[in-house]
Design a protein around this motif. Structure first.
Motif, PDB file in Angstrom:
ATOM      1  N   LEU A  31       0.809  -1.225   0.000  1.00 39.09           N
ATOM      2  CA  LEU A  31       0.000   0.000   0.000  1.00 39.09           C
ATOM      3  C   LEU A  31       0.837   1.268   0.000  1.00 39.09           C
ATOM      4  O   LEU A  31       0.291   2.373  -0.006  1.00 39.09           O
ATOM      5  CB  LEU A  31      -0.923   0.007   1.234  1.00 39.09           C
ATOM      6  N   LEU A  32       2.170   1.139   0.018  1.00 33.12           N
ATOM      7  CA  LEU A  32       3.020   2.318   0.163  1.00 33.12           C
ATOM      8  C   LEU A  32       3.173   3.078  -1.151  1.00 33.12           C
ATOM      9  O   LEU A  32       3.199   2.475  -2.224  1.00 33.12           O
ATOM     10  CB  LEU A  32       4.405   1.921   0.676  1.00 33.12           C
ATOM     11  N   PRO A  33       3.295   4.417  -1.046  1.00 33.64           N
ATOM     12  CA  PRO A  33       3.563   5.211  -2.241  1.00 33.64           C
ATOM     13  C   PRO A  33       4.980   4.926  -2.765  1.00 33.64           C
ATOM     14  O   PRO A  33       5.797   4.355  -2.049  1.00 33.64           O
ATOM     15  CB  PRO A  33       3.441   6.654  -1.747  1.00 33.64           C
ATOM     16  N   PRO A  34       5.291   5.306  -3.999  1.00 36.33           N
ATOM     17  CA  PRO A  34       6.632   5.095  -4.545  1.00 36.33           C
ATOM     18  C   PRO A  34       7.694   5.713  -3.622  1.00 36.33           C
ATOM     19  O   PRO A  34       7.432   6.758  -3.032  1.00 36.33           O
ATOM     20  CB  PRO A  34       6.597   5.825  -5.891  1.00 36.33           C
ATOM     21  N   HIS A  35       8.824   5.074  -3.489  1.00 40.41           N
ATOM     22  CA  HIS A  35       9.967   5.536  -2.697  1.00 40.41           C
ATOM     23  C   HIS A  35       9.791   5.375  -1.188  1.00 40.41           C
ATOM     24  O   HIS A  35      10.735   5.618  -0.437  1.00 40.41           O
ATOM     25  CB  HIS A  35      10.361   6.984  -3.026  1.00 40.41           C
ATOM     26  N   ALA A  36       8.631   5.004  -0.731  1.00 37.15           N
ATOM     27  CA  ALA A  36       8.444   4.770   0.702  1.00 37.15           C
ATOM     28  C   ALA A  36       9.033   3.411   1.078  1.00 37.15           C
ATOM     29  O   ALA A  36       9.189   2.536   0.219  1.00 37.15           O
ATOM     30  CB  ALA A  36       6.960   4.822   1.043  1.00 37.15           C
ATOM     31  N   LYS A  37       9.383   3.270   2.352  1.00 36.03           N
ATOM     32  CA  LYS A  37      10.032   2.032   2.801  1.00 36.03           C
ATOM     33  C   LYS A  37       9.443   1.535   4.112  1.00 36.03           C
ATOM     34  O   LYS A  37       9.087   2.321   4.975  1.00 36.03           O
ATOM     35  CB  LYS A  37      11.524   2.276   3.071  1.00 36.03           C
ATOM     36  N   VAL A  38       9.393   0.219   4.255  1.00 39.74           N
ATOM     37  CA  VAL A  38       9.127  -0.374   5.559  1.00 39.74           C
ATOM     38  C   VAL A  38      10.385  -1.087   6.034  1.00 39.74           C
ATOM     39  O   VAL A  38      10.994  -1.874   5.309  1.00 39.74           O
ATOM     40  CB  VAL A  38       7.867  -1.285   5.570  1.00 39.74           C
ATOM     41  N   ILE A  39      10.806  -0.712   7.240  1.00 37.49           N
ATOM     42  CA  ILE A  39      11.921  -1.383   7.906  1.00 37.49           C
ATOM     43  C   ILE A  39      11.296  -2.337   8.907  1.00 37.49           C
ATOM     44  O   ILE A  39      10.496  -1.920   9.746  1.00 37.49           O
ATOM     45  CB  ILE A  39      12.840  -0.364   8.610  1.00 37.49           C
ATOM     46  N   THR A  40      11.613  -3.616   8.787  1.00 38.38           N
ATOM     47  CA  THR A  40      10.977  -4.608   9.655  1.00 38.38           C
ATOM     48  C   THR A  40      12.026  -5.400  10.418  1.00 38.38           C
ATOM     49  O   THR A  40      13.054  -5.780   9.859  1.00 38.38           O
ATOM     50  CB  THR A  40      10.003  -5.514   8.849  1.00 38.38           C
ATOM     51  N   LEU A  41      11.802  -5.605  11.716  1.00 33.62           N
ATOM     52  CA  LEU A  41      12.768  -6.262  12.604  1.00 33.62           C
ATOM     53  C   LEU A  41      12.271  -7.633  13.045  1.00 33.62           C
ATOM     54  O   LEU A  41      11.136  -7.765  13.518  1.00 33.62           O
ATOM     55  CB  LEU A  41      12.972  -5.435  13.884  1.00 33.62           C
ATOM     56  N   GLU A  42      13.150  -8.620  12.896  1.00 35.21           N
ATOM     57  CA  GLU A  42      12.836  -9.983  13.338  1.00 35.21           C
ATOM     58  C   GLU A  42      14.094 -10.598  13.937  1.00 35.21           C
ATOM     59  O   GLU A  42      15.110 -10.687  13.262  1.00 35.21           O
ATOM     60  CB  GLU A  42      12.345 -10.834  12.162  1.00 35.21           C
ATOM     61  N   PHE A  43      14.030 -11.039  15.193  1.00 31.35           N
ATOM     62  CA  PHE A  43      15.254 -11.566  15.805  1.00 31.35           C
ATOM     63  C   PHE A  43      15.438 -13.077  15.635  1.00 31.35           C
ATOM     64  O   PHE A  43      16.499 -13.601  15.954  1.00 31.35           O
ATOM     65  CB  PHE A  43      15.425 -11.121  17.259  1.00 31.35           C
ATOM     66  N   ASN A  44      14.447 -13.751  15.093  1.00 28.17           N
ATOM     67  CA  ASN A  44      14.597 -15.194  14.846  1.00 28.17           C
ATOM     68  C   ASN A  44      15.057 -15.392  13.394  1.00 28.17           C
ATOM     69  O   ASN A  44      14.307 -15.126  12.459  1.00 28.17           O
ATOM     70  CB  ASN A  44      13.260 -15.892  15.102  1.00 28.17           C
ATOM     71  N   PRO A  45      16.300 -15.855  13.184  1.00 33.64           N
ATOM     72  CA  PRO A  45      16.832 -15.956  11.823  1.00 33.64           C
ATOM     73  C   PRO A  45      16.063 -16.931  10.932  1.00 33.64           C
ATOM     74  O   PRO A  45      16.000 -16.734   9.703  1.00 33.64           O
ATOM     75  CB  PRO A  45      18.282 -16.418  12.015  1.00 33.64           C
ATOM     76  N   ASP A  46      15.467 -17.973  11.510  1.00 33.37           N
ATOM     77  CA  ASP A  46      14.681 -18.925  10.704  1.00 33.37           C
ATOM     78  C   ASP A  46      13.416 -18.252  10.176  1.00 33.37           C
ATOM     79  O   ASP A  46      13.038 -18.435   9.010  1.00 33.37           O
ATOM     80  CB  ASP A  46      14.308 -20.158  11.534  1.00 33.37           C
ATOM     81  N   PHE A  47      12.743 -17.468  11.033  1.00 31.32           N
ATOM     82  CA  PHE A  47      11.560 -16.735  10.586  1.00 31.32           C
ATOM     83  C   PHE A  47      11.955 -15.698   9.531  1.00 31.32           C
ATOM     84  O   PHE A  47      11.271 -15.522   8.516  1.00 31.32           O
ATOM     85  CB  PHE A  47      10.866 -16.027  11.756  1.00 31.32           C
ATOM     86  N   ALA A  48      13.076 -15.006   9.773  1.00 35.35           N
ATOM     87  CA  ALA A  48      13.519 -13.955   8.841  1.00 35.35           C
ATOM     88  C   ALA A  48      13.809 -14.540   7.458  1.00 35.35           C
ATOM     89  O   ALA A  48      13.491 -13.914   6.437  1.00 35.35           O
ATOM     90  CB  ALA A  48      14.753 -13.243   9.400  1.00 35.35           C
ATOM     91  N   ALA A  49      14.380 -15.743   7.410  1.00 39.99           N
ATOM     92  CA  ALA A  49      14.694 -16.381   6.125  1.00 39.99           C
ATOM     93  C   ALA A  49      13.411 -16.690   5.345  1.00 39.99           C
ATOM     94  O   ALA A  49      13.357 -16.535   4.118  1.00 39.99           O
ATOM     95  CB  ALA A  49      15.504 -17.655   6.362  1.00 39.99           C
ATOM     96  N   ILE A  50      12.377 -17.115   6.051  1.00 44.58           N
ATOM     97  CA  ILE A  50      11.080 -17.368   5.404  1.00 44.58           C
ATOM     98  C   ILE A  50      10.472 -16.039   4.927  1.00 44.58           C
ATOM     99  O   ILE A  50      10.005 -15.932   3.782  1.00 44.58           O
ATOM    100  CB  ILE A  50      10.108 -18.088   6.378  1.00 44.58           C
TER     101      ILE A  50
END
Ligand code: SAM
Ligand code: MG
Length: 214
Positions: free
Chosen positions: A79-98
């Protein structure tokens, strides 16, 4: 088999969603969670409230605390406009890989920075790492006892500006009572509850939207 739930969720995406079509990814995950296995995504019902808030704020910088498999990341990023960014944090590396693969399947990797790390370590590094002033929208959906300390940390680090929006999931179930008390009582916030249900169930839960007044 010995696969994990996140791996099975990813397989469902690869089988049932169209590459480059975020809505089909969202739909495939919701279908998997309703028909096969419950998972801790914000889900379709609260997801519609999340969509409304994202569209209303029309943010340039979004911070998401707690990525899990990337379901809400895809909902937000699409839903973001062009050039907008979402920074998302996940501390479980297995979840992050998925999550990485789910976000790529949706074709949204250009809009997302996925960081594998803990919120308490990364919030203080956000400004220098990303050269940003503040977040327009923060989606809090990590472990519930971190909502309050991480909100105070974001305040201390100057990551909230007048008008920044905090949107917190699961404020009833499992619940974040200390956080709710804080945003509802503080004169620094104007706060509103959106009643809904815990993802993929009929149990009451909801989102709390709080405007930082500075
Ligand atoms: N937002 C996701 C969605 O709706 O699709 C669901 C996130 S899930 C409820 C919470 C996630 O936060 C878990 O994957 C957990 O590993 C992660 N997490 C919990 N505490 C964290 C912290 N302090 N820093 C980074 N990640 C955290
Ligand atoms: Mg949640």
């Amino acid at each position: 088999t010995h696969s994990t739930r996140p791996q099975r969720l990813l397989s469902a995406v690869q089988k049932n969603a169209t590459r480059g079509d975020p809505s089909s990814v969202v739909k495939a995950i919701d279908q998997f969670c309703r028909q096969k296995e419950w998972a801790m995504n914000v889900g379709d019902e609260k997801g519609c409230i999340l969509d409304l808030v994202v569209s209303e704020v029309n943010p340039t910088f979004v911070l998401e605390l707690g990525t899990y498999c990337g379901y809400s990341t895809v909902r937000i990023a699409r839903l973001l406009p062009p050039h907008a960014k979402v920074i998302t944090l996940e501390f479980n590396p297995d979840f992050a890989a998925i999550a990485h693969q789910v976000i790529a399947w949706a074709g949204l990797e250009d809009k997302v920075h996925l960081i594998v790390g803990a919120s308490g370590d990364w919030i203080p590094k956000m400004k220098e790492q990303f050269g940003l002033n503040s977040f327009d929208l923060v989606f809090l959906d990590h472990w519930k006892d971190r909502y309050l300390p991480d909100t105070k940390l974001m305040e201390e680090c100057g990551l909230l500006r007048q008008g920044s929006i905090l949107l917190a999931d699961n404020v009833i179930c499992p619940g974040a009572p200390d956080y709710l008390d804080y945003v509802r009582r503080s004169s620094q916030y104007e706060s509103q509850y959106f009643k809904s249900h815990l993802e993929y169930t009929k149990v009451e839960d909801g989102l709390e939207k709080s405007i930082f007044l500075g």
